[in-house]
Scaffold this active site. Structure first.
Site, short mmCIF file in Angstrom:
data_model
loop_
_atom_site.label_atom_id
_atom_site.label_comp_id
_atom_site.label_asym_id
_atom_site.label_seq_id
_atom_site.Cartn_x
_atom_site.Cartn_y
_atom_site.Cartn_z
N GLU A 171 9.41 1.85 11.06
CA GLU A 171 10.56 2.95 11.01
C GLU A 171 9.83 4.48 10.92
OE1 GLU A 171 13.54 2.69 12.21
OE2 GLU A 171 13.49 0.33 12.01
N LYS A 184 0.77 -1.08 -0.05
CA LYS A 184 -0.01 -0.03 0.06
C LYS A 184 0.94 1.04 0.03
CE LYS A 184 -2.35 3.53 1.71
NZ LYS A 184 -1.93 4.73 1.77
N GLU A 236 9.55 16.78 14.88
CA GLU A 236 9.87 16.73 13.50
C GLU A 236 9.00 17.49 12.63
OE1 GLU A 236 10.83 12.99 10.56
OE2 GLU A 236 9.06 12.70 11.46
N CYS A 292 13.40 11.33 6.95
CA CYS A 292 13.40 11.18 8.17
C CYS A 292 14.60 11.22 8.65
CB CYS A 292 12.78 9.68 8.44
SG CYS A 292 13.71 8.44 7.65
#
Length: 483
Positions: free
Chosen positions: A250, A175, A384, A284
């Site tokens: 992750e 997906k 973040e 990331c």
């Protein structure tokens, strides 16, 4: 007129049972429709999982080298399509041409790597305590796995999940993120042309709620590999582990680069700038904090401002230094964090403005932002951002810098710029990050070594890539053979 693309289920390209589609537009020119993709539903997920589960035994029984040959053929086919795939990636996700080409090459290399690794699969021979006994272990596939991938590396991450899953004998349902699903489609076209058996790998596009959630919750799924935000990844992990299934997530990062007085300031700025503003900060592993020793802090800030103001921004096909954000929502999030930084009392030295004139009028462009006078407790130093925003934090000495670097909820990637070997070794020993570097940017990873984070950057279960990628997708059977 843009093409309409279908799901890939049981070896066939098929429309969703919803008969609905969603649009993907070029983030550099939003008036350009890149493609329409299936807005799928639970019924489409059910069909894909059923096809994968039905194909699993035959695929697991296929000799490893035969599986590997298929992966290598797919990689070769992708290499033949590298130029067109690179351009498609740029148009869909917004990366620069150089960034996109590097990512496509990584996917090619991943398929070649795991195609070869299938010849190493097997097990071990141990010494039994009794006579006339053979004691061995055997690697076996998990079964049918769900692979949920993000938009920021739309071909590399699907490749580094799908290739080891198939190499190990699993079947899969992928997906991809709705912002950039086209690259996963290209992988499946290459696999189909390479001779992928029906049902072994399946692709279903759509929203996280309508496709992602029922996929990871499906009872026939034996393992889930997810890359995305910490908030969603935590939910995925909790859902999957409730059923005692294997999961690998992750997630986010708030990655520091420590800069010490022995560093060459210009070199340090280059390292930090590439890590912070490359891929528009949408990685990331991007460097979002520069923790700089007091002795060189002011010089570093001044030079960093010059670097940020020199960054060439534009459409990715022109191959500038930095392209647009992938979407309006990502752009707005970055702009909001710029305002948060100002409100918190940090000094915005440069950037942080949306670009709207001329060629920028129809895209999601922002100037790279540099903040000074940042306290490590501020939100721009803790959360973040996923955009080209750098917080420069002052440190009194090495111990203070290391403490600041570790004082976040994330632990994905970190680096130090120094010519002092003691500082470098202390940093490597004590930094709380899954990837630690000396005199390098926080971004950029080799495909044959483990990748993953500490703390809220990962579920801290299994790493990705290299042999670790195969570890996640296999389970071990211990065999006693008394003769």
């Amino acid at each position: 007129m843009a093409s309409s693309y279908e799901n890939f289920v049981n070896g066939q390209w098929v429309e969703s049972e919803t008969n609905a589609t969603f649009e993907v537009r070029n983030p550099a020119r939003t008036d350009e429709l890149v493609g329409e993709y299936q807005d799928s539903s639970l019924a489409d997920v059910e069909a894909a999982v059923e096809a994968a589960a039905d194909a699993q035994d035959d695929w697991a029984g296929t000799p490893g080298p035969e599986r590997g040959d298929l992966l290598k053929r797919a990689g070769t086919l992708l290499e033949q399509r590298k130029d067109e795939t690179t351009e498609a990636l740029v148009r869909e996700e917004g990366k620069t041409r150089a960034e996109a080409a590097g990512e496509v090459q990584r996917a090619i290399d991943i398929f070649a790597y795991y195609g070869q690794k299938t010849r190493d699969l097997g097990g071990t021979v141990k010494s039994a305590s009794g006579r006339n006994t053979e004691l061995t272990t055997r690697q076996e596939p998990l079964g049918t796995v769900a692979l949920v991938t993000p938009w920021n590396y739309p071909i590399a991450i699907p490749a580094w999940k799908l290739a080891p899953a198939l190499a190990a004998g699993n079947t899969a349902v992928v997906k991809p993120a709705s912002e950039a699903p086209g690259m996963a489609r290209v992988l499946f076209e290459c696999l189909e042309e390479a001779g992928l058996p029906d049902g072994v790998a399946n692709l279903v596009t759509g929203s996280g709620s309508d496709v992602g959630r029922p996929l990871v919750e499906h009872q026939a799924i034996d393992g889930v590999s997810f890359t995305g935000s910490t908030a969603v990844g935590t939910q995925v992990a909790q859902t999957v582990t409730d059923d005692l299934k294997r999961v690998q997530c992750e997630m986010g990062g708030k990655n520091p680069t420590v800069v010490m007085p022995s560093a060459d300031v210009n070199e340090a700025v280059e390292i930090v700038g590439q890590g912070a503003f490359g891929t528009t900060g949408q990685s990331c592993t991007a460097a979002s904090r520069a923790i700089v020793h007091d002795q060189i802090y002011d010089e570093f800030v001044d030079t960093m401002v010059e670097y940020a103001e020199s960054v060439d921004i534009g459409p990715g096909l022109d191959d500038p230094d930095m392209g647009p954000h992938v979407s309006e929502s990502e752009l707005q999030s970055t702009l909001e964090y710029v305002e948060i930084g100002r409100d918190e009392g940090a000094t915005l030295e440069t950037g942080g403005e949306r670009l709207t004139d001329g060629e920028y009028a129809d895209g999601y462009y922002v100037e790279p932002a540099v903040f000074s006078d940042v306290d490590n407790e501020m939100r721009i130093a803790q959360e973040e951002i996923f955009g080209p925003v750098l917080a420069v934090i002052r440190a009194d000495d090495f111990e203070d810098a290391l403490s600041l670097a570790n004082d976040v909820d994330y632990g994905l990637s970190a680096s130090i710029v120094t010519q002092d070997t003691t500082e470098a070794n202390e940093f490597l020993d004590r930094i709380e990050a899954g990837v630690a570097k000396v005199n390098e940017k926080t971004t950029g990873l080799e495909l044959h070594v483990p990748f993953g984070g500490y703390k809220n950057s990962s579920t801290n279960t299994y790493r990705e890539q290299g042999d670790a990628g195969l570890d996640f997708f296999t389970t071990t059977k211990t065999i006693y053979r008394n003769y």
